[in-house]
Design a protein around this motif. Structure first.
Motif, PDB file in Angstrom:
ATOM      1  N   ARG B 167       0.823  -1.199   0.000  1.00 35.08           N
ATOM      2  CA  ARG B 167       0.000   0.000   0.000  1.00 35.08           C
ATOM      3  C   ARG B 167       0.863   1.256   0.000  1.00 35.08           C
ATOM      4  O   ARG B 167       0.563   2.246  -0.635  1.00 35.08           O
ATOM      5  N   ASP B 171       0.577   4.559  -2.314  1.00 40.93           N
ATOM      6  CA  ASP B 171       0.386   5.911  -1.799  1.00 40.93           C
ATOM      7  C   ASP B 171       1.424   6.864  -2.355  1.00 40.93           C
ATOM      8  O   ASP B 171       1.106   7.947  -2.828  1.00 40.93           O
ATOM      9  N   ASN B 264       1.389  -7.739   1.190  1.00 42.21           N
ATOM     10  CA  ASN B 264       1.577  -6.428   1.792  1.00 42.21           C
ATOM     11  C   ASN B 264       2.387  -6.587   3.076  1.00 42.21           C
ATOM     12  O   ASN B 264       1.902  -7.095   4.068  1.00 42.21           O
ATOM     13  N   VAL B 266       3.755  -5.491   6.327  1.00 37.96           N
ATOM     14  CA  VAL B 266       3.406  -4.467   7.296  1.00 37.96           C
ATOM     15  C   VAL B 266       4.139  -4.757   8.595  1.00 37.96           C
ATOM     16  O   VAL B 266       4.092  -5.865   9.109  1.00 37.96           O
ATOM     17  N   PRO B 300      -3.480   9.710  -0.084  1.00 37.53           N
ATOM     18  CA  PRO B 300      -2.937  10.266  -1.329  1.00 37.53           C
ATOM     19  C   PRO B 300      -3.959  11.084  -2.112  1.00 37.53           C
ATOM     20  O   PRO B 300      -3.580  11.974  -2.866  1.00 37.53           O
ATOM     21  N   GLY B 431      -8.088   4.680  -1.007  1.00 35.71           N
ATOM     22  CA  GLY B 431      -7.089   3.713  -1.424  1.00 35.71           C
ATOM     23  C   GLY B 431      -6.851   3.685  -2.918  1.00 35.71           C
ATOM     24  O   GLY B 431      -5.915   3.064  -3.383  1.00 35.71           O
TER      25      GLY B 431
END
Lengths: 269, 520
Positions: B167, B171, B264, B266, B300, B431
């Motif tokens: 992600r 962004d 993803n 994280v 964003p 998103g």
């Protein structure tokens, strides 16, 4: 086929808090274009009860709960929370309710901790109480290690739990939870059940919608079966299920089980 | 299988139109616009045939290179541009690679950009109609070039989408994409200057591009027309070779993407940092402001609109003949920033339900969002007003410009508070890329935006009139009057906007939630 009639004492006390019903839904109806999503639903959630709302997909559970919590304006009907009209005095009614809606986004660019804090501050609570309760909730829901992670990076189950924490922060008198156990892991689900059971024991009232009959039968003391926008049966679990299990009774009420052979080609042997 | 993929694409297109009439109207308008552009291009290309070959060559090479570049660059800027045939969605089906590739290329041609490019490439044939051999070359090269466009764009999309699993990358990418935009001003300025300074500049540029994969295929017909078959063949090989290379790379990255599901990464992070929520006053309005400000920096879709501001400064610097227009940087920034919260609830999407379920009053909601904007918009407007005037040594104009800027900012924020409590439109979802506009609904959005802008100017009419009076008479009194009116009238309109918007919100909040939940 029947829902308990609202007791006269509640009827005669508009705005009163002494009534026995935590949530009283009367003749709710909602139409989307051609489709009648909810067609005259009446339910009475007694104070201190753990109320299950079950029904097949598309039965109108979410629509009913949205209307009951002030998120979706009903075409007809009335909703009272501890005697306060949700659509007449929304701000007052919402103070009494904690709401976990299903299928809505969260402000997911906040961290888990920020989101719960945000929910508390929006309710007008003071900073110290919010901070204390946020910490407690995150620990109880096993999210303390991810408190600083953005909610957008949470898994589905964690997202559900953080939304639940946001609904609990102001210690409401009634909890309205739409599919609270969906994609939550078994350990967390057991923790949540304990939290809710303790909450009910202390006098709070909960209404949950769920697909999992077994869970509802074990957890709830009242249940309503809803299909095609109408209430098929409502009452205590034992009243509704009779001698059968809740699941069998549900299938009997709702119908739609395929008993024919079907998909014979799927059998590998 | 290839036909099935094409059918799928058409079916998706048709079903997306069925969802609402407003969308259909929007797509028809968009289609008409595309048709108009296409008509102009085709007519232009046919008439171009009357010019001398050298000129034709320059135009075609420059235009063609721009098209190829566009197909490559646009997917980077808008990661969500057209993912209806996203390779990731075919992971679970056993489709032979070759057929998948063919299907995806042809699928890429379905849609307005694909059709416009294809028809324009074919119209080239008419440009060279006076040179039959060149016309045939143009036909072949044009088709190869169109394939190159689609394959290059697909290659970029696949490469980008394998990175966008994270992600954070998504962004950042949304904002990084603005950097070329910011430099677009100087680039356009430089190219324009080049054209003005030397008449041969365009031809030189075309000569260089003709040896790159971008322009080679568009230059080959001109070489044939000039009788240099050998050079034409060489250029054709450059184009074909590039196409082959891109196909190979794409097929590699596609087979890699098909077996590598997005992951993803994280890092777990403990709490303790409340950010702005810990700094704003602990009231509902303060919380809304803190949340909105967090979003300005972290979402964003919001930060992209902040990134546009330096772009405006650069644009004004280069456009305003010696920088005179730069004096208006403050008021223009104020105008754009004020309007930027007019779709705030649409940007929240269904997360807005939290405001509804916690029973936030309309006044607090409106006030919080306006506050978050003003916290940074007021300093920005001040700096952007004082800075350029200081630079140009025109500090005596400060009062009038400040009056105009502050007046626009405050009145506009009031208006936006009103508009966002009444209108919602389809905006990029949380998103998604800030560039991705859901098709079709643009019409209502533009209508609201256009009328909103006019109303905002009307609300600032006293300041505008005083500014004009100041510059006509040169009397400093009008400047100070503008400052006074800007601050007082702006503040009054801000309060009125927040109050009225709050009342509308209180009445219509559930309807707003219903309206934004239609966009998903």
């Amino acid at each position: 086929m029947s829902s308990p009639a609202p007791s006269p004492s509640v009827e005669n006390e508009p705005g009163g808090r002494a009534g026995s019903a935590a949530l009283s839904i009367r003749g709710l109806a909602k139409r989307f274009g051609e489709k009648i999503a909810v067609d005259g639903v009446s339910l009475e959630v007694p104070q201190g009860s753990f109320y299950g709302l079950v029904g097949p997909n598309g039965a109108g559970k979410t629509t009913t709960l949205s209307m009951a919590t002030g998120l979706l304006r009903p075409d007809f009907g009335q909703v009272l929370v501890h005697g306060v009209d949700v659509w007449g005095r929304p701000l007052e009614a919402k103070k009494l309710m904690g709401i976990l809606p299903d299928g809505v986004r969260l402000f997911d660019r906040l961290t888990g901790e920020q989101l719960v804090t945000y929910a508390g501050l929006l309710r007008g609570m003071d900073r110290e109480t919010v901070a204390e309760r946020t910490g407690d909730l995150l620990r109880a829901l096993d999210l303390a290690n991810d408190a600083g992670t953005l909610v957008v990076d949470y898994s589905a189950g964690m997202t559900k739990k953080i939304a639940l924490a946001s609904a609990l922060i102001h210690a409401p008198r009634l909890l309205v939870l739409d599919e609270p156990f969906e994609s939550v892991d078994p350990v967390s689900a057991a923790n949540i059940r304990d939290i809710l059971a303790g909450y009910v024991e202390s006098g709070g009232s909960v209404i949950v919608s769920s697909h999992v009959m077994d869970l509802v039968q074990r957890m709830c003391d009242h249940v309503a079966v809803i299909a095609a926008g109408t209430v098929l049966a409502a009452g205590t679990i034992d009243e509704v299920r009779g001698d059968a299990t809740l699941e069998d009774r549900f299938v009997e009420l709702v119908g739609g089980r395929n008993t024919s052979e079907g998909l014979s080609w799927l059998r590998t042997s | 299988m290839v036909a099935d993929l094409l059918k799928l694409k058409l079916l998706l297109l048709r079903n997306s139109l069925k969802r609402s009439t407003a969308q259909l109207v929007g797509v028809i308008l968009g289609g008409l616009y595309g048709l108009g552009v296409l008509g102009t291009i085709v007519v232009g290309l046919v008439f171009l045939g009357a010019a001398d070959p050298e000129f034709i060559r320059t135009v075609l090479v420059l235009g063609g290179s721009a098209v190829v570049l566009g197909w490559i660059v646009i997917p980077i800027a808008a990661t969500g541009i057209d993912m209806t045939l996203d390779p990731a969605r075919f992971v679970t089906f056993a489709i032979p690679q070759r057929q998948l590739l063919t299907g995806l290329v042809l699928g890429g041609l379905v849609g307005i950009p694909g059709v416009v490019t294809l028809v324009a490439a074919l119209a080239q044939v008419f440009t060279w109609i006076r040179y039959p051999a060149a016309a045939v070359t143009a036909l072949v090269c044009g088709l190869v070039a169109v394939l190159l466009c689609v394959v290059a764009s697909r290659l970029v999309t696949t490469a980008v989408s394998s990175m966008t699993g994270s992600r954070r990358f998504k962004d950042i990418n949304g904002i990084v994409a603005f950097i070329p935009l910011i430099f677009l001003g100087p680039i356009i300025g430089g190219v324009t200057a080049g054209f003005q300074n030397s008449p041969g500049f365009a031809a030189t540029l075309a000569d260089v591009l003709a040896w790159t994969p971008l322009g080679a295929l568009w230059a080959a017909p001109a070489d044939v027309a000039a009788g240099n078959a050998g050079i034409a063949a060489l250029r054709f090989l450059i184009g074909l070779g590039t196409l082959g290379l891109f196909l190979l790379l794409w097929s590699r990255s596609l087979s890699h993407a098909l077996v590598t599901p997005p992951y993803n990464a994280v890092a777990k992070r403990a709490g303790g940092n409340l950010g702005w929520l810990g700094r704003f006053p602990p009231t509902p309005a303060g919380a809304v402001a803190a949340r909105a400000l967090t979003y300005w920096l972290r979402d964003p879709r919001y930060s992209a609109s902040l990134a546009v501001i330096p772009f405006i400064a650069v644009l004004l610097f280069f456009s305003g003949g010696g920088g005179g227009a730069l004096a208006y940087l403050g008021p223009i920034t104020a105008f754009l920033l004020a309007w930027s919260i007019s779709a705030d609830i649409s940007y929240d999407n269904t997360a807005f339900s939290l405001h509804l379920s916690t029973g936030v009053s309309g006044r607090d909601d409106r006030l919080g969002r306006a506050l978050a904007l003003l916290v940074f918009a007021v300093p920005t407007t001040l700096v952007f007003t004082v800075g350029p005037l200081l630079m140009m040594g025109r500090l005596e104009d400060l009062p009038v410009m400040l009056g105009l800027g502050i007046g626009l900012l405050l009145a506009g924020t009031g208006l936006s508070s009103l508009v966002s409590a009444r209108y919602t439109y389809n905006v990029p979802l949380p998103g998604e890329s800030a560039f991705k506009t859901p098709p079709g609904t643009n019409f209502l959005m533009f209508a609201v935006q256009f009328i909103g802008w006019i109303v905002m100017l009307l609300l600032a009419l006293p300041e505008i009139a005083l500014t004009i009076a100041y510059f006509v008479t040169g009397d400093a009194l009008f400047g100070w009057l503008s400052l006074l009116v800007g601050v007082v009238l702006g503040a009054v309109l801000l309060v009125v906007g927040i109050r009225t918007g709050g009342r509308w919100y209180d009445r219509r909040a559930p309807e707003l939630l219903l309206a934004v939940s239609a966009n998903r």
